[in-house]
Design a protein around this motif. Structure first.
Motif, PDB file in Angstrom:
ATOM      1  N   ARG A  27      25.493  42.953   7.333  1.00 47.41           N
ATOM      2  CA  ARG A  27      24.699  42.554   8.501  1.00 47.41           C
ATOM      3  C   ARG A  27      24.915  43.552   9.649  1.00 47.41           C
ATOM      4  O   ARG A  27      24.032  43.802  10.455  1.00 47.41           O
ATOM      5  N   GLY A  39      19.723  39.065  11.217  1.00 44.77           N
ATOM      6  CA  GLY A  39      20.051  37.869  10.444  1.00 44.77           C
ATOM      7  C   GLY A  39      18.812  37.175   9.904  1.00 44.77           C
ATOM      8  O   GLY A  39      18.797  36.738   8.737  1.00 44.77           O
ATOM      9  N   LEU A  42      17.316  39.339   7.010  1.00 45.56           N
ATOM     10  CA  LEU A  42      18.160  39.214   5.812  1.00 45.56           C
ATOM     11  C   LEU A  42      17.978  37.839   5.174  1.00 45.56           C
ATOM     12  O   LEU A  42      17.929  37.712   3.950  1.00 45.56           O
ATOM     13  N   SER A  43      17.860  36.824   6.007  1.00 45.71           N
ATOM     14  CA  SER A  43      17.664  35.460   5.515  1.00 45.71           C
ATOM     15  C   SER A  43      16.320  35.328   4.783  1.00 45.71           C
ATOM     16  O   SER A  43      16.243  34.726   3.701  1.00 45.71           O
ATOM     17  N   THR A  46      16.510  37.079   1.471  1.00 46.09           N
ATOM     18  CA  THR A  46      17.347  36.294   0.547  1.00 46.09           C
ATOM     19  C   THR A  46      16.525  35.146  -0.040  1.00 46.09           C
ATOM     20  O   THR A  46      16.578  34.882  -1.239  1.00 46.09           O
ATOM     21  N   LEU A  51      17.252  39.870  -1.908  1.00 46.20           N
ATOM     22  CA  LEU A  51      18.685  40.012  -1.633  1.00 46.20           C
ATOM     23  C   LEU A  51      19.428  38.758  -2.089  1.00 46.20           C
ATOM     24  O   LEU A  51      18.840  37.686  -2.207  1.00 46.20           O
ATOM     25  N   LYS A  53      22.979  36.754  -0.914  1.00 46.95           N
ATOM     26  CA  LYS A  53      24.113  36.709   0.018  1.00 46.95           C
ATOM     27  C   LYS A  53      25.363  36.448  -0.803  1.00 46.95           C
ATOM     28  O   LYS A  53      25.488  35.413  -1.450  1.00 46.95           O
ATOM     29  N   HIS A  56      30.066  36.045   3.645  1.00 50.39           N
ATOM     30  CA  HIS A  56      29.635  36.024   5.051  1.00 50.39           C
ATOM     31  C   HIS A  56      29.353  37.449   5.531  1.00 50.39           C
ATOM     32  O   HIS A  56      30.231  38.310   5.526  1.00 50.39           O
ATOM     33  N   GLY A  57      28.104  37.705   5.907  1.00 58.66           N
ATOM     34  CA  GLY A  57      27.723  39.014   6.432  1.00 58.66           C
ATOM     35  C   GLY A  57      27.560  40.106   5.383  1.00 58.66           C
ATOM     36  O   GLY A  57      27.315  41.257   5.719  1.00 58.66           O
ATOM     37  N   TYR A  59      25.603  41.286   1.780  1.00 62.45           N
ATOM     38  CA  TYR A  59      24.462  41.032   0.904  1.00 62.45           C
ATOM     39  C   TYR A  59      24.405  42.086  -0.200  1.00 62.45           C
ATOM     40  O   TYR A  59      24.881  43.208  -0.025  1.00 62.45           O
TER      41      TYR A  59
END
Length: 202
Positions: A27, A39, A42-43, A46, A51, A53, A56-57, A59
């Protein structure tokens, strides 16, 4: 720097889409964008399946094979963390034994020594523990001897069998830089040196 909200969202998406399969991204890799914006992108990626996850942070852009989605190995993830932190990492304990083929048991928990900060990362159903290692662990020039020191320490002198010695002998014979290997062996703890040194001339 452009205003963090005025950057076209497609630009970040395109950059990630252009990344190769099997790569790992953080991230924090995109400091030119606002963290909340990064964020959200990336979300979205995902959710779309581009991607995964993995912590945490952290990917991964998985590789698609005929058997399904393949995630990068634990070692690749740890190496990526080390590069990001400008640190060195070295498998230890059961992880080192496994890396050298001295154990066929796949560890549920992976342990690494690091010159960076200590942390525990949960990767899916596996725990990766990065422990602060003393500089001496990182003084060897060859990866083989670095790993052997950790593996033999975990195995203990009294538990080393003929099968283990045969595997180590094969690994030693495959090492091409004999001069560097000899220097590394001379720096090993005394009891390990007594086991490994005769293999250099065998």
């Amino acid at each position: 720097m452009a205003n963090e909200y005025s950057i076209d969202g497609a630009t970040l998406r395109q950059r990630i889409e252009a990344m190769p399969e099997d790569c790992i991204l953080f991230r924090s890799d995109f400091p030119e964008y606002h963290t909340e914006f990064v964020g959200s992108v990336l979300s979205e990626l995902t959710t779309e399946g581009m991607l995964v996850k993995i912590a945490h942070g952290i990917y991964a852009k998985p590789r698609n094979s005929r058997f399904g989605v393949v995630l990068p190995s634990v070692d690749k993830v740890v190496q990526a963390i080390a590069v990001r932190d400008n640190a060195e990492v070295l498998p230890s304990g059961m992880t080192a034994l496994n890396a050298l083929g001295l154990s066929t048991q796949v560890p549920m928990n992976y342990t690494y020594l690091t010159t960076g900060s200590e942390r525990t990362i949960n990767l899916s159903n596996r725990k990766v523990v990065l422990k602060r290692g003393v500089p001496k662990n990182f003084c060897y020039s060859t990866r083989l001897i670095s790993l052997l020191v950790q593996a033999l320490k975990a195995l203990k002198k009294e538990n080393i069998g003929k099968g283990d010695l045969n595997i180590i002998r094969q690994l030693i014979s495959k090492e091409t830089d004999k001069e560097t290997l000899i220097k590394d062996v001379d720096m090993m703890p005394a009891w390990m040196k007594r086991i490994i040194k005769p293999m250099l001339t065998a």
